[in-house]
Design an enzyme around this catalytic site. Sequence first.
Site, PDB file in Angstrom:
ATOM      1  N   CYS A  10      40.713  36.699  39.857  1.00 49.69           N
ATOM      2  CA  CYS A  10      39.681  37.723  39.704  1.00 49.69           C
ATOM      3  C   CYS A  10      39.089  37.959  41.089  1.00 49.69           C
ATOM      4  CB  CYS A  10      38.626  37.356  38.653  1.00 49.69           C
ATOM      5  SG  CYS A  10      37.554  35.984  39.027  1.00 49.69           S
ATOM      6  N   CYS A  84      40.931  42.102  39.232  1.00 53.93           N
ATOM      7  CA  CYS A  84      40.978  42.219  40.690  1.00 53.93           C
ATOM      8  C   CYS A  84      41.741  43.458  41.144  1.00 53.93           C
ATOM      9  CB  CYS A  84      41.511  40.951  41.347  1.00 53.93           C
ATOM     10  SG  CYS A  84      43.160  40.447  40.872  1.00 53.93           S
ATOM     11  N   CYS A  88      45.079  42.281  43.730  1.00 56.43           N
ATOM     12  CA  CYS A  88      45.901  41.180  43.230  1.00 56.43           C
ATOM     13  C   CYS A  88      47.314  41.290  43.798  1.00 56.43           C
ATOM     14  CB  CYS A  88      45.965  41.200  41.702  1.00 56.43           C
ATOM     15  SG  CYS A  88      44.474  40.578  40.921  1.00 56.43           S
TER      16      CYS A  88
END
Length: 136
Positions: A10, A84, A88
Amino acid sequence: MTKPAVLFLCVHNAGRSQMGAGWLRHLGADQVEVFSGGSNPGSDTNPSAIAAMAEVGIDISTYAPQPWTNEMVHAADVVVSMGCGDACPVLPGKRYEDWELTDPSGQPLDVVRQVRDDIRDRVVELMASLGLSPAA
């Protein structure tokens, strides 16, 4: 067969990903390797997340936010993204799951409890998909 590895991601690695990692460590015991990281880690784990997890007997107070690393991503069989977005990492051949969850940051404890319980349910489903049985 080697243990499967799961990476929870996250933004701040302070709430959702810490709770996911906490649940999988607890329920998966020694059946699975667990990693967590953030794209922009916070300075401390969310106190409400710590409190909510403590209510169910899981201590995440010793896990500090940290950035995800390439080593974590390469080691993971499953990468679970929790908000995220484009930050990510994406590597070919990895299994990715995007879990849309309320960010517990700044939320009252009753909302954080709902997020905690949602994450638990998803972790149990993830374990089943990996052929693992909850230890607790």
